[in-house]
Design a protein around this motif. Sequence first.
Motif, PDB file in Angstrom:
ATOM      1  N   LYS A 191       0.422  -1.020  -0.115  1.00 15.42           N
ATOM      2  CA  LYS A 191       0.271   0.583   0.037  1.00 15.42           C
ATOM      3  C   LYS A 191       0.934   0.893  -0.216  1.00 15.42           C
ATOM      4  CE  LYS A 191      -2.272  -1.541   3.858  1.00 15.42           C
ATOM      5  NZ  LYS A 191      -3.224  -1.459   5.028  1.00 15.42           N
ATOM      6  N   PRO A 192       0.354   2.793  -0.799  1.00 18.22           N
ATOM      7  CA  PRO A 192       0.868   3.882  -0.330  1.00 18.22           C
ATOM      8  C   PRO A 192       2.024   3.565   0.849  1.00 18.22           C
ATOM      9  CG  PRO A 192      -1.059   4.102  -1.289  1.00 18.22           C
ATOM     10  CD  PRO A 192      -1.290   2.674  -1.234  1.00 18.22           C
ATOM     11  N   LEU A 193       2.764   4.228   1.542  1.00 19.18           N
ATOM     12  CA  LEU A 193       3.485   4.662   2.450  1.00 19.18           C
ATOM     13  C   LEU A 193       3.607   5.457   2.662  1.00 19.18           C
ATOM     14  CD1 LEU A 193       7.026   2.386   0.438  1.00 19.18           C
ATOM     15  CD2 LEU A 193       5.204   1.363   2.342  1.00 19.18           C
ATOM     16  N   LYS A 194       3.995   5.829   4.423  1.00 20.71           N
ATOM     17  CA  LYS A 194       4.600   7.351   4.720  1.00 20.71           C
ATOM     18  C   LYS A 194       5.746   6.433   5.664  1.00 20.71           C
ATOM     19  CE  LYS A 194       1.352   5.886   8.875  1.00 20.71           C
ATOM     20  NZ  LYS A 194       0.284   6.902   9.970  1.00 20.71           N
ATOM     21  N   VAL A 195       6.761   7.784   5.980  1.00 18.46           N
ATOM     22  CA  VAL A 195       7.940   7.846   6.806  1.00 18.46           C
ATOM     23  C   VAL A 195       7.249   7.817   8.142  1.00 18.46           C
ATOM     24  CG1 VAL A 195      10.283   9.338   7.197  1.00 18.46           C
ATOM     25  CG2 VAL A 195       9.102   8.292   4.888  1.00 18.46           C
ATOM     26  N   LEU A 196       7.773   7.142   8.904  1.00 17.31           N
ATOM     27  CA  LEU A 196       7.516   7.422  10.321  1.00 17.31           C
ATOM     28  C   LEU A 196       8.987   7.715  11.445  1.00 17.31           C
ATOM     29  CD1 LEU A 196       5.453   3.482  11.880  1.00 17.31           C
ATOM     30  CD2 LEU A 196       4.663   6.041  10.925  1.00 17.31           C
ATOM     31  N   GLY A 197      10.093   7.725  10.652  1.00 12.96           N
ATOM     32  CA  GLY A 197      11.255   8.102  11.180  1.00 12.96           C
ATOM     33  C   GLY A 197      12.232   7.803  10.566  1.00 12.96           C
ATOM     34  N   TYR A 198      14.040   8.221  10.665  1.00 18.30           N
ATOM     35  CA  TYR A 198      14.300   8.389  10.821  1.00 18.30           C
ATOM     36  C   TYR A 198      16.147   7.149  11.483  1.00 18.30           C
ATOM     37  CZ  TYR A 198      13.032  10.549   6.562  1.00 18.30           C
ATOM     38  OH  TYR A 198      12.329  11.164   5.206  1.00 18.30           O
ATOM     39  N   HIS A 199      16.672   6.593  11.320  1.00 16.88           N
ATOM     40  CA  HIS A 199      17.974   6.217  12.068  1.00 16.88           C
ATOM     41  C   HIS A 199      18.694   5.890  10.983  1.00 16.88           C
ATOM     42  CE1 HIS A 199      15.983   4.454  15.098  1.00 16.88           C
ATOM     43  NE2 HIS A 199      15.438   3.170  14.391  1.00 16.88           N
ATOM     44  N   SER A 200      20.151   6.778  11.857  1.00 19.48           N
ATOM     45  CA  SER A 200      21.918   6.823  11.032  1.00 19.48           C
ATOM     46  C   SER A 200      22.669   6.396  11.830  1.00 19.48           C
ATOM     47  CB  SER A 200      22.276   8.228  10.402  1.00 19.48           C
ATOM     48  OG  SER A 200      21.886   9.038  11.365  1.00 19.48           O
ATOM     49  N   GLN A 201      23.420   5.813  11.180  1.00 16.29           N
ATOM     50  CA  GLN A 201      24.976   5.268  12.086  1.00 16.29           C
ATOM     51  C   GLN A 201      26.636   5.019  10.859  1.00 16.29           C
ATOM     52  OE1 GLN A 201      22.966   1.174  12.162  1.00 16.29           O
ATOM     53  NE2 GLN A 201      24.452   0.905  13.669  1.00 16.29           N
ATOM     54  N   TYR A 202      27.572   5.634  12.093  1.00 21.53           N
ATOM     55  CA  TYR A 202      28.656   5.273  11.144  1.00 21.53           C
ATOM     56  C   TYR A 202      28.632   4.491  11.286  1.00 21.53           C
ATOM     57  CZ  TYR A 202      33.070   6.129   9.377  1.00 21.53           C
ATOM     58  OH  TYR A 202      34.709   6.361   9.484  1.00 21.53           O
ATOM     59  N   LEU A 203      29.349   3.381  10.301  1.00 25.69           N
ATOM     60  CA  LEU A 203      29.864   1.855  10.803  1.00 25.69           C
ATOM     61  C   LEU A 203      31.762   2.140  10.647  1.00 25.69           C
ATOM     62  CD1 LEU A 203      27.343  -0.328   9.618  1.00 25.69           C
ATOM     63  CD2 LEU A 203      27.758   0.532  11.442  1.00 25.69           C
ATOM     64  N   PRO A 204      32.562   1.971  11.816  1.00 26.28           N
ATOM     65  CA  PRO A 204      33.402   2.118  11.196  1.00 26.28           C
ATOM     66  C   PRO A 204      34.262   0.425  10.152  1.00 26.28           C
ATOM     67  CG  PRO A 204      33.559   1.290  13.513  1.00 26.28           C
ATOM     68  CD  PRO A 204      32.114   0.732  12.524  1.00 26.28           C
ATOM     69  N   HIS A 205      33.963   0.416   9.298  1.00 26.32           N
ATOM     70  CA  HIS A 205      34.560  -0.277   8.368  1.00 26.32           C
ATOM     71  C   HIS A 205      34.262  -0.392   6.863  1.00 26.32           C
ATOM     72  CE1 HIS A 205      30.453  -2.551   8.441  1.00 26.32           C
ATOM     73  NE2 HIS A 205      30.921  -2.293   9.428  1.00 26.32           N
ATOM     74  N   ASN A 206      34.923  -0.996   5.685  1.00 29.98           N
ATOM     75  CA  ASN A 206      34.360  -0.871   4.356  1.00 29.98           C
ATOM     76  C   ASN A 206      32.996  -0.995   4.380  1.00 29.98           C
ATOM     77  OD1 ASN A 206      34.269  -2.276   1.651  1.00 29.98           O
ATOM     78  ND2 ASN A 206      35.497  -0.781   1.524  1.00 29.98           N
ATOM     79  N   TRP A 207      32.605  -1.053   3.198  1.00 26.72           N
ATOM     80  CA  TRP A 207      31.071  -0.677   3.256  1.00 26.72           C
ATOM     81  C   TRP A 207      30.581  -2.350   3.033  1.00 26.72           C
ATOM     82  CZ3 TRP A 207      28.408  -2.221  -1.735  1.00 26.72           C
ATOM     83  CH2 TRP A 207      29.179  -2.244  -2.663  1.00 26.72           C
ATOM     84  N   LYS A 208      31.667  -3.001   2.346  1.00 21.41           N
ATOM     85  CA  LYS A 208      31.358  -4.037   1.919  1.00 21.41           C
ATOM     86  C   LYS A 208      30.970  -4.889   2.652  1.00 21.41           C
ATOM     87  CE  LYS A 208      35.205  -4.679  -1.094  1.00 21.41           C
ATOM     88  NZ  LYS A 208      34.824  -2.778  -1.070  1.00 21.41           N
ATOM     89  N   LEU A 209      31.739  -5.030   4.178  1.00 22.88           N
ATOM     90  CA  LEU A 209      31.274  -5.827   4.850  1.00 22.88           C
ATOM     91  C   LEU A 209      29.720  -5.916   5.357  1.00 22.88           C
ATOM     92  CD1 LEU A 209      34.800  -5.143   6.275  1.00 22.88           C
ATOM     93  CD2 LEU A 209      34.099  -7.538   6.260  1.00 22.88           C
ATOM     94  N   TYR A 210      29.514  -4.901   5.656  1.00 25.59           N
ATOM     95  CA  TYR A 210      27.876  -4.712   5.900  1.00 25.59           C
ATOM     96  C   TYR A 210      26.900  -5.663   4.544  1.00 25.59           C
ATOM     97  CZ  TYR A 210      23.288  -3.461   7.867  1.00 25.59           C
ATOM     98  OH  TYR A 210      22.021  -3.806   7.813  1.00 25.59           O
ATOM     99  N   VAL A 211      26.681  -5.277   3.501  1.00 27.17           N
ATOM    100  CA  VAL A 211      26.075  -6.211   2.455  1.00 27.17           C
ATOM    101  C   VAL A 211      27.047  -7.221   2.801  1.00 27.17           C
ATOM    102  CG1 VAL A 211      26.095  -6.141   0.089  1.00 27.17           C
ATOM    103  CG2 VAL A 211      26.931  -4.308   0.973  1.00 27.17           C
TER     104      VAL A 211
END
Length: 418
Positions: A191-211
């Motif tokens: 169904k159509p979406l609405k935004v409830l909120g945001y988080h953000s975090q810095y991860l001290p490692h290469n991006w591919k490790l999170y993928v």
Amino acid sequence: MSASDTPNPPHARDFTWPGPDNSRVPFWVYSDPGIHDREQRDLFQGPTWNFLCLDAEIPNPGDYKTTMVGDAPIIVVRDGDGAVNAMVNRCAHKGALVCYKRRGTVSELTCIYHNWVYDLGGKLTGVAFQRGVRGKGGMEDDFDAADHGLQRLRVESYRGLIFGSFSAETPPFQDYIGPGMTANIDRVLIKPLKVLGYHSQYLPHNWKLYVENTKDSYHATLLHVFHNTFGVVRLTMGGGIRIGARGWHHLSYTERDPEMEKTAKNEATRSLKEQYSLEDVAMMEHRLELGDNITNAIQTVFPTLVIQQILNTIAVRQLVPRGIDGCELLWTVLGFEDDDAAMTELRLKVNNLVGPAGFISMEDGCVGKFVQQGAAADPDAETLIRMGGRGIESSDGSRVTEAAVRGFWKGWRECLKI
């Protein structure tokens, strides 16, 4: 200084893959600056679709949001006709950011440095002092504004998700991810979406490790003790791994199966049932709003998007590289437009499972750094990702496999031609 005194140039690594398949990965992929540079050109600005934002975040004409594709800053804006445009957030004059706020509403785009003005499609419409002052100065007579607009990306939208691509070779989005992957997006974003909120975090490692972490499904019941303690995910549950087009994308899912649940007590994984209980058990309620018993669905769209459904919390996670040994993870928590107050409250309660301090996400923020630190000892050493074999196949009924991780490296290598 003589030739003999000249310092030796830095060693250029030979980016040779250590075998015929994707079951071994050299540690230099996480730490070599040359790899980071190639990724910007050949992957993020190559034949890939990169998540930009949500339709719900720019609902009206003039609404814009700034985002990133790799290292490239991007403006996403809805024009007066309702179309969505995406442009590199870089003035054609001096290269300054045109939009420096995260989001807003404008009638045109103006660079504050020298006041070059663009319409909502990126066309240059005004240059301050183009004709000079009192007949002196100004741009040359042959200056043509049509040659100096903002660099545009291709844009496609699917189920409220907006994607951009720098490449004319990227296939249409639905072909890019394949029918198995679109089926799960259709299942979750009903169904159509609405935004409830945001988080953000810095991860001290290469991006591919999170993928890799998001594609490695079997660590969930080993690393995340909360899963076993309170029954969100267990290996004794039903579910499986589905691999998308060309192996690049994946879906890991778990579902409650009464027959398999009977064996849960025999599962040999860590649990804290004897020590801990939930003060508010309502956060573990699961309303079956999607027409199935799936408790956990983690889907990746290559290279850096995660679409998440855990019980009744829905979110998208956008991963942004921040240099070779850091990245930023941006979570957008979602509901549906027609949710009542009780459903919104439930989604927000369940959201305590995820995010930077989430009961089942805190550990993911740590383990990537552990790998980054361990890999630094010898960049030429290799990981071993052979759980479930060496192939890249779907596996219904089992999540004890690293097939999706191998699929990521297949896509990465194809983009970088390594």
